[in-house]
Scaffold this motif. Structure first.
Motif, PDB file in Angstrom:
ATOM      1  N   UNK A  97       0.843  -1.196   0.000  1.00 45.16           N
ATOM      2  CA  UNK A  97       0.000   0.000   0.000  1.00 45.16           C
ATOM      3  C   UNK A  97       0.876   1.243   0.000  1.00 45.16           C
ATOM      4  N   UNK A  98       0.483   2.246  -0.817  1.00 40.49           N
ATOM      5  CA  UNK A  98       1.219   3.512  -0.833  1.00 40.49           C
ATOM      6  C   UNK A  98       0.601   4.450   0.196  1.00 40.49           C
ATOM      7  N   UNK A  99       1.451   4.992   1.067  1.00 41.11           N
ATOM      8  CA  UNK A  99       0.966   5.948   2.067  1.00 41.11           C
ATOM      9  C   UNK A  99       1.623   7.297   1.829  1.00 41.11           C
ATOM     10  N   UNK A 100       0.867   8.351   2.115  1.00 42.42           N
ATOM     11  CA  UNK A 100       1.331   9.710   1.876  1.00 42.42           C
ATOM     12  C   UNK A 100       1.869  10.294   3.181  1.00 42.42           C
ATOM     13  N   UNK A 142       6.134   9.511  -0.608  1.00 41.96           N
ATOM     14  CA  UNK A 142       5.207   8.381  -0.510  1.00 41.96           C
ATOM     15  C   UNK A 142       6.021   7.178  -0.057  1.00 41.96           C
TER      16      UNK A 142
END
Lengths: 296, 64
Positions: free
Chosen positions: B50-53, B59
């Motif tokens: 999962x990409x998180x900001x 990212x």
């Protein structure tokens, strides 16, 4: 001798019927696929036989025959292990896992149902031996009804209020009302959540409910059952769409977010309400004095 | 019990070429925000993560 045989036949038959009756072939479809059903019916038959022979054995002054029942206990513990191992192994191929608590609950149920079969067949054979086979069968039916009542557990609807809630973003953070769910970076995923994401708030009715919903395994069970009933918009490479159930620390309220295939919110609420309360999650802090006086 | 690595940062994608000179995980530099989003999407799909900001132009790609 003939009486013994008749007694045993009655006990075995009622016990096996009881096992079949106890198998819940509902949406979970477990253990309804043919082979698991056969396995459990066979084990139920063994359990029923053990229960049915106990009374004639005692009547024949064969007291040691009762040690049979000890054998049954070992046998049924294996049933629990078997179920646990199988369900844990299958867990990897599920998009939304059941969680170890749910699996343990299922495994424990399978074990317990065999003891209940012993109870039914023992009751049947006792009455059949003392009175008549007909009385035995009636007693067996009564025992089955008793068992059915005993088996019924709580559902989420008994411990909490479930209502639809708004899913929204604050920057990259996904919220269901005021409950933070997760951080999502990609605009493409956010768009799908905004369009198709559905949120539900589960509010505990009292402190007992609050502690039940605090259990991570219970929350995983809610996510699993909801995803299974309404479908989930995800595949192995889109971990973002895993349904998540998160807790508001201040109030103990719990929020669920899911991107279902069927976006019908009433059905989601209903699905959540019907999730069983797991035995391992079930606690009653209000039964204790400290819990009661703290709850104000 | 099987021991697996969960919740691990697999990579980072950033547009801030000069400020983030970290070692330990692969860092991918992008010229624009669009490029960063595209790289993060591809990485998260390929790595099943999962990409998180981080909300500072970085990212992170996290395996859960």
């Amino acid at each position: 001798m003939e009486k013994d045989i008749l007694t045993i036949i009655c006990g075995v038959a009622m016990g096996t019927v009881a096992r079949y009756w106890m198998m819940r072939r509902d949406f979970r479809q477990y253990p309804s696929y043919p082979h698991a059903t056969v396995t459990h019916l066979a084990l139920g038959f063994v359990a029923a036989t053990l229960g049915a022979v106990a009374i004639p054995a005692i009547a024949a002054k064969e007291y040691t025959a009762v040690t049979f029942l000890a054998l049954a206990a070992t046998q049924f513990r294996d049933v629990r292990n078997m179920e646990r191992e199988m369900l844990s192994a299958l867990e990897q191929s599920k998009l939304v896992s059941r969680g170890p608590d749910f699996i343990e609950g299922i495994a424990r149920t399978f074990e317990a149902r065999n003891y209940l079969v012993v109870f039914v067949s023992l009751t049947t054979s006792l009455f059949a031996f003392i009175f008549s086979p007909l009385a035995g069968i009636l007693a067996g039916v009564f025992a089955m009804l008793l068992v059915r009542r005993f088996m019924r557990g709580y559902l989420v609807r008994d411990v909490a209020k479930v209502r639809p809630a708004k899913v929204h973003f604050n920057g990259p953070n996904l919220f269901v009302e005021d409950i933070h769910i997760m951080n999502i970076a990609l605009p493409e995923i956010k768009k799908i959540y905004e369009e198709r994401g559905r949120g539900v708030i589960i509010e505990p009715l009292n402190d007992n409910g609050r502690e039940i919903l605090a259990n991570v395994g219970q929350r995983q069970a809610i996510a699993h059952d909801t995803a299974m009933l309404l479908g989930v918009h995800r595949d192995v490479d889109t971990a973002e769409f895993t349904p998540l159930v998160r807790r508001k620390l201040d109030t103990g309220r719990v929020g669920l977010v899911i991107v279902p295939i069927e976006p019908d919110i009433e059905c989601i609420v209903e699905a959540v309400k019907n999730v069983p309360v797991l035995e391992s999650a079930f606690v009653k802090p209000l039964q204790a004095k400290v819990g009661r006086s703290a709850a104000d | 019990m099987e021991i697996t690595i969960a919740k691990v940062i697999l990579a980072a994608v950033t547009t801030k070429k000069n400020q983030h000179l970290v070692a330990g995980i692969p860092v991918f530099y992008a010229e624009t925000d669009e490029e960063m989003i595209k790289m993060a999407t591809i990485l998260s799909r390929v790595l099943e993560a999962v990409a998180h900001d981080m909300e500072n132009g970085v990212y992170i790609i996290v395996k859960h």
